[in-house]
Design an enzyme around this catalytic site. Sequence first.
Site, PDB file in Angstrom:
ATOM      1  CG  HIS A  98      39.879  26.114  43.722  1.00  0.00           C
ATOM      2  ND1 HIS A  98      40.600  26.182  45.031  1.00  0.00           N
ATOM      3  CD2 HIS A  98      40.200  27.530  43.307  1.00  0.00           C
ATOM      4  CE1 HIS A  98      41.545  27.159  45.001  1.00  0.00           C
ATOM      5  NE2 HIS A  98      41.362  28.135  43.979  1.00  0.00           N
ATOM      6  CG  HIS A 112      37.497  34.276  41.519  1.00  0.00           C
ATOM      7  ND1 HIS A 112      38.260  34.955  42.754  1.00  0.00           N
ATOM      8  CD2 HIS A 112      37.936  33.560  41.160  1.00  0.00           C
ATOM      9  CE1 HIS A 112      39.276  34.169  42.859  1.00  0.00           C
ATOM     10  NE2 HIS A 112      39.312  33.216  41.974  1.00  0.00           N
ATOM     11  CE1 TYR A 145      46.450  32.940  40.288  1.00  0.00           C
ATOM     12  CE2 TYR A 145      45.763  35.210  39.675  1.00  0.00           C
ATOM     13  CZ  TYR A 145      46.083  33.667  39.326  1.00  0.00           C
ATOM     14  OH  TYR A 145      46.022  33.233  38.205  1.00  0.00           O
ATOM     15  CG  HIS A 180      41.307  33.725  37.954  1.00  0.00           C
ATOM     16  ND1 HIS A 180      42.749  33.370  38.330  1.00  0.00           N
ATOM     17  CD2 HIS A 180      40.521  33.111  39.037  1.00  0.00           C
ATOM     18  CE1 HIS A 180      42.880  32.780  39.251  1.00  0.00           C
ATOM     19  NE2 HIS A 180      41.381  32.658  39.890  1.00  0.00           N
ATOM     20  CG  ASP A 215      37.801  31.080  45.287  1.00  0.00           C
ATOM     21  OD1 ASP A 215      36.846  31.218  45.841  1.00  0.00           O
ATOM     22  OD2 ASP A 215      39.005  31.851  45.393  1.00  0.00           O
ATOM     23  CG  ASP A 216      39.353  29.515  40.390  1.00  0.00           C
ATOM     24  OD1 ASP A 216      39.413  30.714  40.704  1.00  0.00           O
ATOM     25  OD2 ASP A 216      40.440  28.857  40.370  1.00  0.00           O
TER      26      ASP A 216
HETATM   27 NI    NI Z   1      40.959  31.706  41.556  1.00  0.00          NI
END
Ligand code: NI
Length: 263
Positions: A209, A118, A159, A122, A67-68
Amino acid sequence: MKKIVCMLLAGVFLLPAAACARPVEPDLSAYHTSGEATIPMEILGELDEATVTDLTEEPKYVALTFDDGPRADTTTRLLDGLLERGAAATFFVIGEQVPGNAGLLRRMRAEGHQIGNHTYSHVRLLKTDKDTVVEEIHKTEVLLKELVGEGSFWLRPPYGLIGSERAKLIKTPMIYWSVDPQDWKLLNKDKVVSAVLEAVQPGDVILLHDFYSTSVDAALEIIDCLQAEGYDFVTVEELFRIQGVEAQAGVLYARPDKVREVS
Ligand code: NI
């Protein structure tokens, strides 16, 4: 000069064994033939059913998810490591991170990885008004389509949070996770590797991540350790296909065989 060479050699031989710490299991590799169990009765009697099944089953599959990202330095290094190891992964990207990293997205697609959404910035979908939820997802989807072409970009809610009302707005499957080593908090390769290896089971979806260098290091070591145990690394989509589960739009899955309630 001689002294330096000796020190270097000593360093090589004194390196600790790879940190693939897993619960100790009896070494029955000599008895393992593909498909058929040829385990002697005296050993078979001592094993539980799960172990016997494990020894006779097809390859074990697991999905690494990141993620991210994308992030130029860390994601590039991760893609290089995945390619070297023949491992596929799934990237849940943030729309805001995409400009300037278009090459990484194209590389993900070309190298057989799955790309997911995603959101654009965010956001906590649970607390965001419905129009913004739709916009956050749509904006990222448009960007991804421009870069890598048509496709279904599955959602990982930031989350892992999305209420049941907002879940109805989602036109793709949603992916939670089943193993979370909290890499963003630990920021320590060895601890992340241990946390994953202690928990992982075939069919799991592992959350990491690619934004953190320590997580990239951990991911590559996790792959090395689990490949040595016979695990194959596949995309989330492939994991569903292998398990014969058709992923439904608007449903949040922890793994293909486990739906996570949204409240
Ligand atoms: Ni995230």
